[in-house]
Design a protein around this motif. Structure first.
Motif, PDB file in Angstrom:
ATOM      1  N   ASP A   1      -4.594  14.948  12.952  1.00  0.00           N
ATOM      2  CA  ASP A   1      -5.265  13.407  12.927  1.00  0.00           C
ATOM      3  C   ASP A   1      -6.083  13.117  11.990  1.00  0.00           C
ATOM      4  OD1 ASP A   1      -3.544  12.920  15.191  1.00  0.00           O
ATOM      5  OD2 ASP A   1      -4.990  13.653  16.680  1.00  0.00           O
ATOM      6  N   GLU A   2      -7.114  14.313  11.147  1.00  0.00           N
ATOM      7  CA  GLU A   2      -7.943  13.752  10.358  1.00  0.00           C
ATOM      8  C   GLU A   2      -7.267  13.405   9.060  1.00  0.00           C
ATOM      9  OE1 GLU A   2     -11.309  17.285  11.344  1.00  0.00           O
ATOM     10  OE2 GLU A   2      -9.731  17.982  10.394  1.00  0.00           O
ATOM     11  N   SER A   3      -6.192  13.930   8.601  1.00  0.00           N
ATOM     12  CA  SER A   3      -5.396  13.308   7.584  1.00  0.00           C
ATOM     13  C   SER A   3      -4.811  12.233   7.984  1.00  0.00           C
ATOM     14  CB  SER A   3      -4.370  14.610   6.877  1.00  0.00           C
ATOM     15  OG  SER A   3      -5.189  15.481   6.282  1.00  0.00           O
ATOM     16  N   ALA A   4      -4.177  11.871   9.143  1.00  0.00           N
ATOM     17  CA  ALA A   4      -3.578  10.591   9.374  1.00  0.00           C
ATOM     18  C   ALA A   4      -4.932   9.406   9.646  1.00  0.00           C
ATOM     19  CB  ALA A   4      -3.040  10.791  10.851  1.00  0.00           C
ATOM     20  N   ALA A   5      -5.824   9.708   9.812  1.00  0.00           N
ATOM     21  CA  ALA A   5      -6.957   8.781   9.734  1.00  0.00           C
ATOM     22  C   ALA A   5      -7.127   8.224   8.446  1.00  0.00           C
ATOM     23  CB  ALA A   5      -7.979   9.132  10.621  1.00  0.00           C
ATOM     24  N   MET A   6      -7.259   9.129   7.326  1.00  0.00           N
ATOM     25  CA  MET A   6      -7.466   8.791   6.091  1.00  0.00           C
ATOM     26  C   MET A   6      -6.549   7.982   5.462  1.00  0.00           C
ATOM     27  SD  MET A   6      -9.385   8.747   3.413  1.00  0.00           S
ATOM     28  CE  MET A   6     -10.948  10.307   3.645  1.00  0.00           C
ATOM     29  N   ILE A   7      -5.015   8.466   5.752  1.00  0.00           N
ATOM     30  CA  ILE A   7      -3.984   7.642   5.468  1.00  0.00           C
ATOM     31  C   ILE A   7      -3.925   6.456   5.987  1.00  0.00           C
ATOM     32  CG2 ILE A   7      -1.556   7.579   5.556  1.00  0.00           C
ATOM     33  CD1 ILE A   7      -1.393  10.540   5.427  1.00  0.00           C
ATOM     34  N   CYS A   8      -4.172   6.289   7.114  1.00  0.00           N
ATOM     35  CA  CYS A   8      -4.246   4.932   7.702  1.00  0.00           C
ATOM     36  C   CYS A   8      -5.330   3.859   7.146  1.00  0.00           C
ATOM     37  CB  CYS A   8      -4.485   4.862   9.309  1.00  0.00           C
ATOM     38  SG  CYS A   8      -2.862   5.329   9.991  1.00  0.00           S
ATOM     39  N   PHE A   9      -6.338   4.447   6.539  1.00  0.00           N
ATOM     40  CA  PHE A   9      -7.260   3.799   5.699  1.00  0.00           C
ATOM     41  C   PHE A   9      -6.737   3.470   4.527  1.00  0.00           C
ATOM     42  CE2 PHE A   9     -10.266   3.702   2.204  1.00  0.00           C
ATOM     43  CZ  PHE A   9     -10.854   2.652   2.386  1.00  0.00           C
ATOM     44  N   MET A  10      -6.211   4.385   3.790  1.00  0.00           N
ATOM     45  CA  MET A  10      -5.616   4.103   2.446  1.00  0.00           C
ATOM     46  C   MET A  10      -4.450   3.063   2.709  1.00  0.00           C
ATOM     47  SD  MET A  10      -5.516   8.236   1.432  1.00  0.00           S
ATOM     48  CE  MET A  10      -4.572   8.132  -0.079  1.00  0.00           C
ATOM     49  N   ALA A  11      -3.804   3.002   3.759  1.00  0.00           N
ATOM     50  CA  ALA A  11      -2.688   2.062   3.912  1.00  0.00           C
ATOM     51  C   ALA A  11      -3.078   0.610   4.236  1.00  0.00           C
ATOM     52  CB  ALA A  11      -1.689   2.711   4.871  1.00  0.00           C
TER      53      ALA A  11
ATOM     54  N   ARG B   1       0.880  -1.276   0.022  1.00  0.00           N
ATOM     55  CA  ARG B   1       0.207  -0.132   0.213  1.00  0.00           C
ATOM     56  C   ARG B   1       1.040   1.198   0.069  1.00  0.00           C
ATOM     57  NH1 ARG B   1      -3.163  -3.535  -0.749  1.00  0.00           N
ATOM     58  NH2 ARG B   1      -5.036  -3.976  -0.162  1.00  0.00           N
ATOM     59  N   ILE B   2       0.820   1.943  -0.843  1.00  0.00           N
ATOM     60  CA  ILE B   2       1.655   3.390  -0.963  1.00  0.00           C
ATOM     61  C   ILE B   2       0.442   4.542  -1.107  1.00  0.00           C
ATOM     62  CG2 ILE B   2       3.028   4.809  -2.611  1.00  0.00           C
ATOM     63  CD1 ILE B   2       3.679   2.064  -3.874  1.00  0.00           C
ATOM     64  N   VAL B   3       1.023   5.465  -0.156  1.00  0.00           N
ATOM     65  CA  VAL B   3       0.174   6.634  -0.007  1.00  0.00           C
ATOM     66  C   VAL B   3       1.051   7.903  -0.350  1.00  0.00           C
ATOM     67  CG1 VAL B   3      -1.361   8.209   1.530  1.00  0.00           C
ATOM     68  CG2 VAL B   3      -1.402   5.631   1.708  1.00  0.00           C
TER      69      VAL B   3
ATOM     70  N   GLY C   1      -1.212  -6.884  -6.447  1.00  0.00           N
ATOM     71  CA  GLY C   1      -0.969  -6.924  -4.985  1.00  0.00           C
ATOM     72  C   GLY C   1      -0.785  -5.620  -4.450  1.00  0.00           C
ATOM     73  N   VAL C   2      -0.387  -4.451  -5.174  1.00  0.00           N
ATOM     74  CA  VAL C   2       0.331  -3.087  -4.772  1.00  0.00           C
ATOM     75  C   VAL C   2      -0.718  -2.294  -5.157  1.00  0.00           C
ATOM     76  CG1 VAL C   2       2.089  -1.753  -4.691  1.00  0.00           C
ATOM     77  CG2 VAL C   2       2.598  -4.085  -4.714  1.00  0.00           C
ATOM     78  N   ILE C   3      -1.218  -1.403  -4.191  1.00  0.00           N
ATOM     79  CA  ILE C   3      -2.096  -0.276  -4.428  1.00  0.00           C
ATOM     80  C   ILE C   3      -1.446   1.067  -4.200  1.00  0.00           C
ATOM     81  CG2 ILE C   3      -4.048   0.841  -3.457  1.00  0.00           C
ATOM     82  CD1 ILE C   3      -5.435  -2.013  -3.398  1.00  0.00           C
ATOM     83  N   ALA C   4      -1.755   1.707  -5.080  1.00  0.00           N
ATOM     84  CA  ALA C   4      -1.019   3.196  -4.565  1.00  0.00           C
ATOM     85  C   ALA C   4      -2.012   4.631  -5.082  1.00  0.00           C
ATOM     86  CB  ALA C   4       0.222   3.801  -5.747  1.00  0.00           C
ATOM     87  N   ASN C   5      -2.171   5.247  -4.130  1.00  0.00           N
ATOM     88  CA  ASN C   5      -3.187   6.381  -3.933  1.00  0.00           C
ATOM     89  C   ASN C   5      -2.453   7.813  -3.473  1.00  0.00           C
ATOM     90  OD1 ASN C   5      -6.150   5.069  -5.049  1.00  0.00           O
ATOM     91  ND2 ASN C   5      -5.346   3.634  -3.044  1.00  0.00           N
ATOM     92  N   ALA C   6      -2.874   8.749  -3.836  1.00  0.00           N
ATOM     93  CA  ALA C   6      -2.553  10.015  -3.273  1.00  0.00           C
ATOM     94  C   ALA C   6      -3.512  10.760  -2.427  1.00  0.00           C
ATOM     95  CB  ALA C   6      -2.151  10.983  -4.406  1.00  0.00           C
TER      96      ALA C   6
END
Length: 249
Positions: A218-228, A137-139, A178-183
């Motif tokens: 923390d709002e952006s951190a929460a989104m990143i952790c979902f994306m990851a 998972r790449i963010v 198997g590898v996902i990349a989002n921004a």
């Protein structure tokens, strides 16, 4: 901070720009949710403090704009973590605040060296470890400025547009492997990076947010952790906003 216990158990994660701001917040949450984390940053002194604060098991002091340093750090982190399943690229700078016709060339070049070239080097160096493990998972942290452009911030805006384009290309390349990349495209949020900007520029960016406030880290951190996480399984080559309503596309 809400924590999903064990969500990143057995995952090794690299976080660039991990000694402060969003990178440090994401690292702390990843550790709390079970990940083994390697912090990457330029400042070895703040890295030591961030490691103690976040519980990261590894730190690498490097300049991400140096491709050889990045490759060496990736190898060292992979050994320390055992596996690399997550890469969060949050290292970045704002550059000068000036109109295009007055923009300092050295500032323009440095913004691209870190925000674009450095992020490319990190993605390039870490993807092979993910492909070997069959999971990743790449963010890549971009910005709403990369979608809309901010006046007097041409280097930053252009660099973040490049991050979005790179991520879309990478995500399509890796789809099905198997590898996902989002921004992530956040609007301005409370962070040490704001100290690089004059108050008038911060006020302008706040005025563009319909919610009328800056974001919280923390709002952006929460989104990143979902994306990851494994939960983000059918979205790649895309962007996720935390913009308070500023962007709707």
């Amino acid at each position: 901070m809400s924590v999903f216990e064990g969500r990143f158990a057995e995952r090794g994660a690299i976080v660039t720009g991990g000694a402060s701001g969003l990178g440090k917040a994401v690292a702390a949450r990843l550790v709390a949710e079970g990940a083994r984390v390697s912090l990457w940053d330029l400042d070895s002194g703040t890295l030591a403090a961030a490691q103690a604060e976040t519980g990261a098991c590894d730190v690498q002091a490097l300049d991400v704009s140096d491709a050889q340093q990045v490759a060496s750090a990736a190898s060292a982190s992979a050994k320390a973590l055992g596996t690399v399943g997550v890469l969060i690229c949050s290292a970045g700078i704002t550059g000068a605040t000036a109109p295009v016709h007055e923009f300092p060339i050295d500032s323009w070049q440095r913004v691209f060296e870190i925000n674009v070239h450095g992020l490319f080097y990190c993605n390039r160096a870490v993807v092979p470890y993910m492909l070997d493990g069959g999971y990743g998972r790449i963010v890549n942290v971009a910005s709403v400025a990369g979608k809309e452009g901010n006046p007097n911030a041409s280097a930053y805006s252009a660099s973040k547009a490049a991050v979005i384009g790179l991520t879309k290309s990478l995500g399509k390349e890796l789809a099905g492997r198997g590898v996902i990349a989002n921004a992530l495209t956040p609007a301005t949020f409370e962070s040490p990076i704001l100290s690089q900007l004059p108050p008038s520029q911060v006020d302008y960016m706040r005025s563009k947010i319909p919610m009328g406030r800056l974001g919280e880290v923390d709002e952006s951190a929460a989104m990143i952790c979902f994306m990851a996480s494994e939960e983000c399984s059918f979205t790649t080559a895309s962007t996720f906003d935390t913009s308070g309503g500023r962007t709707t596309f």
